[in-house]
Scaffold this motif. Structure first.
Motif, PDB file in Angstrom:
ATOM      1  N   LYS A 402     -83.089 -46.771  23.456  1.00 26.71           N
ATOM      2  CA  LYS A 402     -84.009 -47.118  22.369  1.00 26.71           C
ATOM      3  C   LYS A 402     -84.994 -48.155  22.882  1.00 26.71           C
ATOM      4  CE  LYS A 402     -80.339 -46.587  18.911  1.00 26.71           C
ATOM      5  NZ  LYS A 402     -79.526 -47.280  17.898  1.00 26.71           N
ATOM      6  N   SER A 403     -86.201 -48.146  22.330  1.00 28.75           N
ATOM      7  CA  SER A 403     -87.218 -49.118  22.729  1.00 28.75           C
ATOM      8  C   SER A 403     -87.657 -49.941  21.518  1.00 28.75           C
ATOM      9  CB  SER A 403     -88.420 -48.413  23.344  1.00 28.75           C
ATOM     10  OG  SER A 403     -89.017 -47.517  22.418  1.00 28.75           O
ATOM     11  N   PHE A 404     -88.021 -51.207  21.781  1.00 29.81           N
ATOM     12  CA  PHE A 404     -88.419 -52.131  20.725  1.00 29.81           C
ATOM     13  C   PHE A 404     -89.686 -52.863  21.149  1.00 29.81           C
ATOM     14  CE2 PHE A 404     -83.876 -51.559  20.654  1.00 29.81           C
ATOM     15  CZ  PHE A 404     -83.571 -51.413  19.321  1.00 29.81           C
ATOM     16  N   ASP A 405     -90.538 -53.187  20.148  1.00 28.80           N
ATOM     17  CA  ASP A 405     -91.738 -53.962  20.466  1.00 28.80           C
ATOM     18  C   ASP A 405     -91.396 -55.449  20.467  1.00 28.80           C
ATOM     19  OD1 ASP A 405     -91.572 -54.795  17.839  1.00 28.80           O
ATOM     20  OD2 ASP A 405     -93.211 -53.514  17.126  1.00 28.80           O
ATOM     21  N   SER A 406     -92.418 -56.299  20.648  1.00 25.92           N
ATOM     22  CA  SER A 406     -92.195 -57.744  20.767  1.00 25.92           C
ATOM     23  C   SER A 406     -91.727 -58.377  19.468  1.00 25.92           C
ATOM     24  CB  SER A 406     -93.488 -58.432  21.222  1.00 25.92           C
ATOM     25  OG  SER A 406     -94.541 -58.180  20.300  1.00 25.92           O
ATOM     26  N   GLU A 407     -91.870 -57.681  18.344  1.00 21.22           N
ATOM     27  CA  GLU A 407     -91.401 -58.188  17.063  1.00 21.22           C
ATOM     28  C   GLU A 407     -89.974 -57.747  16.746  1.00 21.22           C
ATOM     29  OE1 GLU A 407     -93.023 -60.355  15.189  1.00 21.22           O
ATOM     30  OE2 GLU A 407     -94.562 -60.393  16.750  1.00 21.22           O
ATOM     31  N   GLY A 408     -89.393 -56.972  17.675  1.00 23.98           N
ATOM     32  CA  GLY A 408     -88.047 -56.499  17.449  1.00 23.98           C
ATOM     33  C   GLY A 408     -87.968 -55.223  16.641  1.00 23.98           C
ATOM     34  N   THR A 409     -89.082 -54.548  16.447  1.00 27.06           N
ATOM     35  CA  THR A 409     -89.094 -53.307  15.685  1.00 27.06           C
ATOM     36  C   THR A 409     -88.769 -52.131  16.591  1.00 27.06           C
ATOM     37  OG1 THR A 409     -90.778 -54.208  14.194  1.00 27.06           O
ATOM     38  CG2 THR A 409     -90.505 -51.804  14.221  1.00 27.06           C
ATOM     39  N   LEU A 410     -87.892 -51.254  16.127  1.00 24.30           N
ATOM     40  CA  LEU A 410     -87.532 -50.049  16.876  1.00 24.30           C
ATOM     41  C   LEU A 410     -88.723 -49.104  16.885  1.00 24.30           C
ATOM     42  CD1 LEU A 410     -85.239 -48.396  18.267  1.00 24.30           C
ATOM     43  CD2 LEU A 410     -84.762 -47.427  16.003  1.00 24.30           C
ATOM     44  N   ILE A 411     -89.190 -48.729  18.080  1.00 22.87           N
ATOM     45  CA  ILE A 411     -90.386 -47.871  18.175  1.00 22.87           C
ATOM     46  C   ILE A 411     -90.110 -46.556  18.893  1.00 22.87           C
ATOM     47  CG2 ILE A 411     -91.988 -49.807  18.056  1.00 22.87           C
ATOM     48  CD1 ILE A 411     -92.216 -49.734  21.099  1.00 22.87           C
ATOM     49  N   GLY A 412     -88.984 -46.439  19.553  1.00 25.36           N
ATOM     50  CA  GLY A 412     -88.709 -45.200  20.278  1.00 25.36           C
ATOM     51  C   GLY A 412     -87.233 -44.978  20.487  1.00 25.36           C
ATOM     52  N   ILE A 413     -86.872 -43.678  20.672  1.00 28.37           N
ATOM     53  CA  ILE A 413     -85.466 -43.332  20.888  1.00 28.37           C
ATOM     54  C   ILE A 413     -85.407 -42.025  21.673  1.00 28.37           C
ATOM     55  CG2 ILE A 413     -85.252 -42.062  18.718  1.00 28.37           C
ATOM     56  CD1 ILE A 413     -82.399 -43.228  18.508  1.00 28.37           C
ATOM     57  N   SER A 414     -84.415 -41.892  22.520  1.00 26.01           N
ATOM     58  CA  SER A 414     -84.250 -40.667  23.300  1.00 26.01           C
ATOM     59  C   SER A 414     -83.151 -39.801  22.697  1.00 26.01           C
ATOM     60  CB  SER A 414     -83.897 -41.006  24.750  1.00 26.01           C
ATOM     61  OG  SER A 414     -82.564 -41.493  24.829  1.00 26.01           O
ATOM     62  N   GLU A 415     -83.161 -38.520  23.102  1.00 29.42           N
ATOM     63  CA  GLU A 415     -82.045 -37.656  22.754  1.00 29.42           C
ATOM     64  C   GLU A 415     -80.846 -38.026  23.625  1.00 29.42           C
ATOM     65  OE1 GLU A 415     -81.775 -35.396  20.411  1.00 29.42           O
ATOM     66  OE2 GLU A 415     -83.825 -35.779  19.705  1.00 29.42           O
ATOM     67  N   PRO A 416     -79.631 -37.814  23.129  1.00 33.47           N
ATOM     68  CA  PRO A 416     -78.458 -38.139  23.956  1.00 33.47           C
ATOM     69  C   PRO A 416     -78.303 -37.159  25.115  1.00 33.47           C
ATOM     70  CG  PRO A 416     -77.790 -37.110  21.898  1.00 33.47           C
ATOM     71  CD  PRO A 416     -79.254 -37.351  21.775  1.00 33.47           C
ATOM     72  N   LEU A 417     -77.922 -37.658  26.275  1.00 38.92           N
ATOM     73  CA  LEU A 417     -77.620 -36.854  27.449  1.00 38.92           C
ATOM     74  C   LEU A 417     -76.143 -37.070  27.800  1.00 38.92           C
ATOM     75  CD1 LEU A 417     -80.795 -37.036  27.615  1.00 38.92           C
ATOM     76  CD2 LEU A 417     -80.494 -36.821  30.095  1.00 38.92           C
ATOM     77  N   PHE A 418     -75.486 -35.975  28.211  1.00 41.20           N
ATOM     78  CA  PHE A 418     -74.058 -36.024  28.477  1.00 41.20           C
ATOM     79  C   PHE A 418     -73.800 -36.102  29.981  1.00 41.20           C
ATOM     80  CE2 PHE A 418     -74.578 -34.175  24.324  1.00 41.20           C
ATOM     81  CZ  PHE A 418     -73.551 -34.731  23.587  1.00 41.20           C
ATOM     82  N   PHE A 419     -72.649 -36.698  30.314  1.00 39.51           N
ATOM     83  CA  PHE A 419     -72.255 -36.781  31.719  1.00 39.51           C
ATOM     84  C   PHE A 419     -70.740 -36.941  31.783  1.00 39.51           C
ATOM     85  CE2 PHE A 419     -72.901 -41.097  30.322  1.00 39.51           C
ATOM     86  CZ  PHE A 419     -71.895 -41.828  30.922  1.00 39.51           C
ATOM     87  N   VAL A 420     -70.195 -36.674  32.971  1.00 35.92           N
ATOM     88  CA  VAL A 420     -68.766 -36.832  33.189  1.00 35.92           C
ATOM     89  C   VAL A 420     -68.558 -37.439  34.567  1.00 35.92           C
ATOM     90  CG1 VAL A 420     -68.517 -34.485  34.103  1.00 35.92           C
ATOM     91  CG2 VAL A 420     -66.515 -35.682  33.193  1.00 35.92           C
TER      92      VAL A 420
END
Length: 422
Positions: A402-420
């Motif tokens: 997830k990404s946040f701006d300088s004010e702490g607001t959530l501005i972006g998110i990725s889809e989950p990726l799986f691994f083992v």
């Protein structure tokens, strides 16, 4: 026959010279006591048995007394307890009354002992008083030794303007003027009909708030809604808590923001003379909103020392995902369903100009993060210590960022990726 009479006469002379084999005695323990303390008075016929039931009277010397009842054929021993309510020197007298016949010889019919009664010493134990600040409520308690302390009074000098001394020994009020104020106080204590007095010379220094040490008088927490509680959706961005402080004086403010008992971020700020200050939880790290349920936030102050409680702000995270308009983030690697060596790994994504990123790792089927970390660059290296503690070979996990701006607001998110891990 003549020789026999001479022998009897000698024995009688010796018996008279020797006196009684045992004495009738009275003792007091302790013999020196304070007013109202207990005195134990012991009466005894020693080794001689009384020939018939009788009474031994005891006069305590203060117009009161008691008795010891003696049974026939046994040695008479008895204890009496007494409390003297006035100072003085007292003579305790025990008298054997008729028909007390003690042994074969007549013992002295009475015996005496002395008791000295004094007043316990009284001392003012307060030797110094705390400084005062103009405009700040002041309270101090004067103390003296012993119990049953009477009224306090001001004998000489003056208290700072705005302060008063109560008869119970409290100095209370709000100082109005600066300076050093010297004064003498005294306190009395009743001791039977007597009165004992003790005194002390004390002083109070009064400063202005500007020159005084930093003092926090109030902390009030609130969210943006102005209340200390709120409800938000899962992963809702921009959650902040505000702390409104009332203070006076000058000094270093140290402490930390705490969420659910864990430190979120330190607080370190030098305050100069003022009245109020607002502190806000930082933009990074953010208050966590990815775990459902209630969460408690506190501002814990470690400097200056203070006695005020640290209030809590409570937020509740619902299971509903936040509907904020977010920019998709593109993971770079590892690829989806990658099989990784069970060792330290780097997780990368395309940067979006965000101020901070949050990387979250999940066990398969879990809605709560297994591990999470903040980073300012679009990459995160999973440390070996976290790997060994949280992850197991052969298990499937997922990660997202997830990404946040300088004010702490959530501005972006990725889809989950799986691994083992292999």
């Amino acid at each position: 026959m003549k020789r026999f009479l001479i022998l009897i006469s000698l024995l009688l002379v010796l018996a008279v010279a020797a006196g009684p084999a045992s004495a009738f005695v009275v003792t007091a323990t302790p013999s020196t006591v304070n007013v109202n303390d207990n005195v134990s008075i012991f009466v005894s016929t020693q080794a001689l048995a009384v020939q018939s039931a009788c009474v031994i009277s005891v006069d305590y010397g203060d117009a009161s007394g008691g008795v010891v009842n003696c049974a026939a054929g046994v040695t008479c021993n008895g204890y009496l307890n007494h409390n003297y309510i006035a100072t003085g020197n007292y003579t305790v007298t025990a008298t054997a009354g008729a028909p007390c016949v003690l042994g074969l010889d007549m013992l002295p019919p009475s015996d005496t002992t002395n008791v000295t009664v004094t007043c316990p010493p009284l001392t003012v134990t307060t030797s110094a008083l705390p400084d005062g600040i103009t405009g700040r409520p002041y309270s101090a308690q004067l103390l003296a030794s012993g119990s049953g302390i009477g009224a306090w009074k001001l004998d000489e000098g003056e208290l700072p303007d705005g302060l008063t001394l109560t008869t119970s020994g409290q100095i209370i009020g709000t100082p109005k003027a600066v300076g050093v104020f010297d004064f003498a106080v005294s306190v009395q204590k009743s001791c039977g009909p007597d009165v004992v007095t003790a005194g002390a010379v004390l002083s109070i220094r009064v400063d202005t708030p500007a020159t005084a040490d930093l003092h926090i008088s109030r902390i009030q927490l609130s969210f943006d809604n102005g209340r200390p509680e709120t409800t938000i959706s899962r992963n809702q961005p921009g959650l902040r808590v505000h702390a409104d402080l009332r203070f006076d004086g000058t000094g270093l403010l140290k402490g930390y923001w705490e969420v659910d008992g864990q430190m979120l971020a330190p607080v370190n700020q030098h305050l100069t003379y003022g009245k109020s200050l607002r502190l806000t939880t930082p933009a990074a790290p953010l208050l966590p909103t990815f775990v459902e349920g209630s969460h408690r936030v506190r501002l814990v102050i470690t400097m200056p020392e203070n006695e005020i409680p640290f209030p809590e702000a409570i937020y509740y995270v619902t299971s509903e995902e936040s509907a904020a308009d977010l920019t998709p983030l593109r993971p770079v690697g590892p690829a989806n369903y990658a099989e990784l060596v069970y060792a330290e790994q780097d997780f990368n994504w395309e940067g979006s100009g965000a101020a901070v990123y949050l990387v979250e790792f999940y066990a398969r089927g879990s809605e709560e993060p297994l591990a999470a970390a903040y980073t300012r660059s679009p990459t995160y290296g999973l440390p070996d210590a976290i790997l060994k503690e949280k992850f197991q070979p052969g298990e499937t996990y997922s990660w997202r960022v997830k990404s946040f701006d300088s004010e702490g607001t959530l501005i972006g998110i990725s889809e989950p990726l799986f691994f083992v891990f292999q």
